[in-house]
Write an enzyme that holds these catalytic residues in place. Structure first.
Site, short mmCIF file in Angstrom:
data_model
loop_
_atom_site.label_atom_id
_atom_site.label_comp_id
_atom_site.label_asym_id
_atom_site.label_seq_id
_atom_site.Cartn_x
_atom_site.Cartn_y
_atom_site.Cartn_z
N HIS A 451 33.59 35.19 31.71
CA HIS A 451 34.09 34.36 30.62
C HIS A 451 33.10 34.34 29.45
CE1 HIS A 451 34.69 30.48 28.54
NE2 HIS A 451 35.98 30.79 28.70
N CYS A 827 42.80 47.35 26.57
CA CYS A 827 42.32 46.10 25.99
C CYS A 827 41.24 45.46 26.86
CB CYS A 827 43.46 45.13 25.73
SG CYS A 827 44.28 44.59 27.23
C1 PEP Z 1 41.56 42.88 31.60
O1 PEP Z 1 41.71 42.48 32.75
O2 PEP Z 1 41.06 43.98 31.32
C2 PEP Z 1 41.96 42.03 30.47
C3 PEP Z 1 41.90 42.47 29.24
O3 PEP Z 1 42.33 40.75 30.78
P1 PEP Z 1 41.30 39.57 31.10
O4 PEP Z 1 39.93 40.08 30.86
O5 PEP Z 1 41.69 38.46 30.19
O6 PEP Z 1 41.62 39.32 32.54
#
Ligand code: PEP
Ligand code: MG
Length: 876
Positions: A451, A827
């Site tokens: 986080h 992403c």
């Molecule tokens: C991922 O899991 O790569 C993602 C972009 O989502 P998060 O990091 O919010 O789980």
């Protein structure tokens, strides 16, 4: 011309493109000779000969006949002879590998200076010079070739200095130096070594010693670090010595065609009168800047200036040189493309394009992503003290501030204008406001996709995460690191580009807004095929991303809009017992989300904005049940707290990352997803009515089956249809699923027809493919695995090509087989990592999406990928 068994090449026959045969130094000496620059004549014993020496355990047949022949030509050319008592030739014998390995291999200078040639040498300079050259030769030959301990020679010199009452051997008399020479010979004999009297034998031994130094410990270690193959071998450069130490009409120096620190187009360098190269390197005497060289050596200065210009025009790059002036005559001893700072690399690349010296593609090749990154963010200056600990470089940039141990305090003091660094074991959504108000973040746990790391990057704030040597005691107000105690309010400095943590204030280097960055990136934009989008959750993030060149938003994490003063609203929603209560709680949330989306769509007008429906497990929005239980036991809970406790325990899961999150959450709480879709489409309607061009894409997270996806897509379309019909405004939107579970990647053929786009959530995909808990392993297992070489790189930093990368490639290919116009992007945090961007380019993705602070680096990396400047594993 060389035949197959030809091991020697005169400088006058080689050229710069023969580096693998002649070594870098040899090839450039040959090139300078070829273009008419004043290079002392000589010849190169090739890397072929060295490789044969290593393979055969001795010099190949014919090598020394060829050396003798080349030497005879050299002697004829310069009119002096090796070992000749009347007119002796002295040689330098220097290593020269294909890739520069500075100082790692051996060199013998002044070869041929012996008592027998002292009279002849005295004619060149004076008697003192003759003795000094012999002393230097015996020291180098004794140490490098015969393996005599240097201490013995040092002792002889020190004794002589002491006896004469002088500080340096430069002040010894001719007779005293001659005594040192005699003692040096004795030292060699005492070590049981035999000094050959014939300089031709010395030359043979010196060449073989340079061959052997290829496999010396220093050289091997350097090659390991620099990834230089072990089987290349070194060339040996045998060259007529010229002397910068013949008195005050002689000098030696180094120069650059441009300033290697700033990149400014001015000649730059230092020289030392009456000295040999090693004296400059030793740094024992103060050097002078070449600007003043004209006062002492007007002709040599003019020739040096011309030579520097010639070299730069010839090599189309900044070069550095070593030069010697011997009795007013300039000689060039070496040139190569010069090392430079990040700022200089950038400035020179851009200015050389403007000057017509190189094209834009070449300019892009000359700036690495690391160098660009260094130009974009503050960093520790050169005088930074040793770090107290080093964690993960989680978000680039450096910061200095007072240690604050709770988010609440960080929020209050940060918002009041103080510079605070928030130090936490790890962070959770509740810490967001404290993070926003801090100048930087430091956590003891949590990895690159934790986080704290993700949020810090999104906010563009420096962060060091997973610094697991920190022991944080918030109650006592202390942070202990290996026995050192840091107190709340003490000043610390963190560098999120290197992971370093320093106690006290470090002076930061703040990059200026450099117009060359923008210029280089315009070249990059012309070359790259990948689009670069941003992960941005708020209008402010979006504005920053747009300014950095983002062409869309690839991930808007809606949960980040449920924090701060909105937390009570989402808690209300979670606590609702009936559908009515839930709807009532969702209403204000929906209204606020609509405003959020409108603002983001306005910033990104005309560009795709991918909005992800709620992803994290609901317990993340609830307090820690353990803390509530403790409070219950000590002071009791009020009615609201009692309800929160029940909910927190109800939603508690053993493996929340594998639990009710992503689309699973939507399936269990469909009204939440429906409210979000209404907010998105409602925002698009409002933007359209305001004359905008909204392009929302609604994305479902953590899908595993095609049936789940079908459920989610139906919900999106049904809800959107309703909003559109009610509003009477025709707005377009697209849909996407994240590919975050291995199963989703494996079933790409079933998923692709249902959506417009795939977005690879490689944080979760890495977590689930390796079975690594993304919040835990980087503090413990990954450092150990990297150390023991069980992993080549941290797979949360750089996409694992062999496993996760294979899943990604397969899903792109198979998805496109059934839906040729499927848009694919990444992403996960890998979207800002240069090596991962190369992989995304190779598998044919449409875009990468990364935090605003990494957009520029991603643009350059995408260009490098298109130009194939480097691939995974490189540092470019
Ligand atoms: C991922 O899991 O790569 C993602 C972009 O989502 P998060 O990091 O919010 O789980
Ligand atoms: Mg994810």
């Amino acid at each position: 011309m060389m035949t197959t068994d030809s091991f020697v090449m005169p400088f006058s026959e080689g050229s710069a493109d023969q580096k693998s045969l002649l070594g870098g130094k040899g090839a450039n000496l040959a090139e300078m000779t070829r273009i008419g620059l004043p290079v002392p004549p000589g010849f190169i014993v090739t890397t072929d000969a060295c490789r044969r020496y290593m393979a055969e355990g001795g010099s190949p047949a014919g090598l020394f006949d060829q050396v003798d022949a080349a030497l005879a030509d050299l002697e004829a050319q310069v009119g002096r002879k090796l070992g000749d008592p009347e007119s002796p030739l002295l040689l330098s014998v220097r290593s020269g590998a294909v890739f520069s390995m500075p100082g790692m291999m051996d060199t013998v200078l002044n070869l041929g200076a012996m008592p027998s040639t002292a009279d002849g040498l005295a004619k060149l300079g004076d008697e003192w010079f003759a003795q000094d050259a012999t002393r230097r030769f015996l020291e180098m030959f004794g140490r490098v070739v015969l393996g005599v301990d240097a201490e013995g020679f040092d002792h002889n010199v020190e004794q002589a200095n002491e006896a004469a009452g002088v500080a340096s051997e430069r002040d010894l008399t001719v007779e005293q130096l001659a005594e040192v020479v005699a003692k040096h010979r004795q030292t060699i004999a005492d070590a049981g070594k035999e000094l050959p009297e014939d300089p031709r034998d010395q030359l043979r031994l010196a060449i073989e010693a340079v061959f052997r130094s290829w496999n010396g410990d220093r050289a091997k270690a350097y090659r390991r670090i620099e990834n230089i193959p072990d089987d290349l071998g070194t060339a040996v450069n045998v060259q007529m010595m010229v002397f910068g130490n013949l008195g005050d009409r002689s000098a030696t120096g180094v120069a650059f065609t441009r300033d290697p620190a700033t990149g400014e187009k001015v000649h730059y360098g230092d020289f030392l009168i009456g000295a040999q190269g090693e004296d400059v390197v030793a740094g024992t005497r103060a050097v002078e800047h070449i600007d003043t060289m004209g006062e002492t050596f007007p002709h040599a200065k003019e020739e040096l200036e011309e030579t520097l210009d010639t070299l730069e025009q010839h090599y189309h790059d900044m070069c550095d040189v070593e030069f010697t002036i011997e009795n007013d005559k300039l000689w060039m001893l070496q040139t190569r493309v010069g090392k430079r700072s990040a700022a200089a690399a950038l400035r020179m690349a851009v200015e050389m394009v403007d000057e017509g010296l190189i094209d834009e593609v070449e300019a892009l090749k000359r700036v690495t992503t690391k160098q660009l990154e260094a130009m974009l963010h503050p960093r520790f200056g050169p005088n930074a003290p040793e770090p107290i600990t080093t964690g993960l470089a989680a978000s680039p940039g450096a910061a200095v501030g007072k240690v604050v141990l709770t988010s609440q305090e960080a929020k209050e003091r940060g918002n009041a204008g103080e510079s605070v660094v928030l130090v936490r074991p790890e962070t959770s959504p509740e810490d967001l406001e404290g993070m926003v108000a801090s100048v930087g973040m430091l956590t003891a746990r949590g990895g690159l996709v934790s986080h704290a790391a993700v949020v810090a990057r999104g906010l563009g704030k420096p962060a060091v995460c997973g610094a697991n040597e920190l022991k944080i005691d918030a109650k006592a107000g202390t942070v202990t690191v290996n026995g050192t105690v840091i107190h709340a309010d003490d000043i610390i400095s963190i560098d999120g580009t290197t992971g370093q943590v320093v106690i006290g204030e470090v002076e930061l280097e703040i990059p200026e807004d450099d117009p060359n960055v923008a210029k280089l990136l315009t070249y990059a934009d012309k070359q790259r095929r990948l689009h670069v989008w941003a992960n941005a959750d708020t209008p402010e993030d979006a504005r920053r991303a747009l300014a950095a060149g983002a062409e869309g938003i690839g991930l808007c994490r809606t949960e980040h809009q449920f924090l701060g003063d909105r937390l009570p609203l989402i808690r209300q929603m979670i606590l609702s017992k009936t559908e009515e209560e839930e709807r009532a709680a969702l209403e204000p949330l929906e209204a606020q989300q609509k405003e959020d989306f409108e603002a983001v769509l306005e910033v990104m007008d005309g560009k795709t904005v991918v909005i992800r429906l709620l992803d994290p497990p609901l317990h993340e929005f609830l307090p820690d049940p353990l803390e509530l239980r403790l409070k219950e036991a000590s002071e009791g809970l009020d009615a609201d707290e009692q309800k929160l406790l029940e909910a927190a325990e109800f939603y508690h899961e053993h493996n929340p990352m594998l639990g009710v999150r992503g689309i699973r959450l939507g399936i269990l709480r469909p009204n939440v997803y429906a409210a979000q879709v209404r907010a998105i489409i409602g925002a698009a309607v409002a933007r359209k009515q305001a004359g905008g061009d909204p392009r929302p894409e609604i994305m479902l997270p953590l899908t595993a089956t095609s049936q789940e996806l079908a459920w989610g897509i139906k919900l999106i379309h049904d809800t959107a249809k309703q909003v559109i019909e009610e509003s009477g405004v025709e707005v377009a939107y697209t849909t996407a699923t994240m590919i975050e579970t291995p199963r989703a990647a494996l079933r790409a053929r079933e998923l692709a027809p249902q959506v417009d786009a795939f977005s690879f959530g490689t944080n979760d995909l890495t977590q689930l493919t390796f079975g690594f808990s993304r919040d835990d392993v980087e503090a413990s297992y990954i450092p150990a695995a990297l150390e023991q070489e069980l992993l080549p790189v941290d797979p949360f930093r750089s996409l694992d090509p062999a496993g996760v990368g294979r899943l990604v490639e397969m899903a792109v290919t198979e998805g496109r087989e059934v839906k040729p116009d499927l848009v694919t992007g990444i992403c996960g945090e890998h979207g800002g990592d240069p090596d991962s961007i190369h992989l995304c380019h190779r598998v044919g993705m449409n875009h990468v999406s990364c935090s605003a602070s990494r957009i520029e680096v991603a643009r350059l990396a995408a260009a490098h990928a298109a130009m194939e400047v480097s691939g995974p594993g490189s540092t470019a």
